[in-house]
Enzyme design. Structure first.
Site: not given
Length: 329
Positions: A245, A268, A273, A292
């Site tokens: 995360r 990622d 986000e 992600h």
């Protein structure tokens, strides 16, 4: 429209399960339940108050379902007993626990994304070390750019967060002739591959790692775990890979290290986000960003269906469920 996969008489009440996939597309669903499909888009297929098992939406039109979408029906689910996520992390759902009736359980999808996320972690490592983004840009420009690039062979790797995904990543590291692999988790222990160190050992382990892979869940304890102080402990030229995360890493501190050229990163996940247009991470030197996509792959659907089948079978038989991470009080 709901689908009846039950062998019971139609007049008998059956527990209702909402699934993120169409029930008729999932083979082997247990009998004794009524099924309805809701993927997070459009109107609810039934009265949410009747739902006993809520399989949370995962993807809408190719994008991961937001926390707002996933939790929207929960205040109306007065009789829900199981909330089943299709993500390994449930930090985006725990705030909804007070909305659930007492005794309802929240289950994560531990194991579901192991293969896909571990594959992406290795992809990010190899792409970053061998400068695949640079080669793609050269190809776009029609230029033949040769040069020396680092290999994963002989590198020291540190896995921060040694759960099922961390273990799957080490499985895939095995053929690459790494010099050594160190492991860190909340609970220290010994494995067949070697010791798993406590988080308190990070300061002494970080300086030896050429590649640091972050795969720990986001909790109050791990938020900002890789802060300015710990990032400063990483060796010059080291690569930070985050498939966990975004908020586990301090974005401002990471940007400072990237802009100085001291560290590289393959991310990622980011904080914030989705990463907004113009954010400095997009253009920071030495960084590779993917949106992600650790979980969404062809490996997802069969494993998700197997998880739902197994959990529903336990639910109908009133057996203990797998992967219970929280219980409403």
């Amino acid at each position: 429209m709901s689908a009846d996969h039950s062998g019971t008489h139609a007049s008998e009440p059956r527990p209702l399960a909402w699934l993120p996939f169409r029930p008729e597309e999932i083979e082997g669903l247990p009998e004794g339940l009524e099924y309805a499909h809701w993927d997070g888009a459009g109107e609810y297929p039934t009265d949410p108050a009747r739902v006993a098992f809520y399989g949370i939406p995962y993807e809408i039109d190719g994008a991961l379902a937001s926390a707002e979408v996933c939790t929207r029906p929960l205040p109306l689910m007065r009789g829900v007993r199981v909330v089943q996520a299709l993500t390994a992390g449930v930090d985006h759902l725990k705030s909804a626990l007070p909305l659930l009736p007492a005794g309802a359980v929240l289950c994560n999808a531990r194991g579901l994304h192991d293969a896909s996320t571990a594959e992406l972690a290795l992809t990010l490592i190899l792409a970053s070390l061998r400068d695949i983004p640079g080669f793609v840009r050269a190809q776009d420009a029609g230029e033949w750019r040769q040069g020396f690039r680092p290999a994963l062979a002989d590198k020291s790797v540190l896995i921060v967060g040694y759960g099922s995904i961390g273990s799957a990543i080490e499985d895939r590291l095995a053929p690459f002739e790494c010099a050594r692999v160190a492991r860190v988790a909340r609970s220290p222990r010994h494995t067949e591959r070697g010791p798993v160190h406590p988080v308190t050992a990070l300061p002494e382990l970080l300086p030896d790692a050429d590649v640091v892979i972050v795969v720990t869940p986001l909790t109050d304890e791990t938020r900002g775990l890789l802060d300015a102080g710990r990032l400063a402990r990483m060796k010059d030229g080291a690569l930070l890979v985050n498939v966990a995360r975004g908020a586990v890493v301090d974005t401002g501190a990471l940007l400072a290290e990237l802009e100085s050229g001291r560290l590289r990163a393959a991310l990622d996940v980011t904080d914030p986000e989705p990463l907004p247009p113009g954010h400095p991470l997009w253009s920071a030197p030495g960084v590779l960003v993917t949106p992600h996509v650790g979980g969404p792959s062809s490996a997802f659907r069969p494993r998700a269906e197997a998880l739902l089948r197994g959990q529903l079978a336990k639910f109908i038989l009133d057996e203990p469920l797998r992967n219970v991470v929280a219980t409403a009080i």
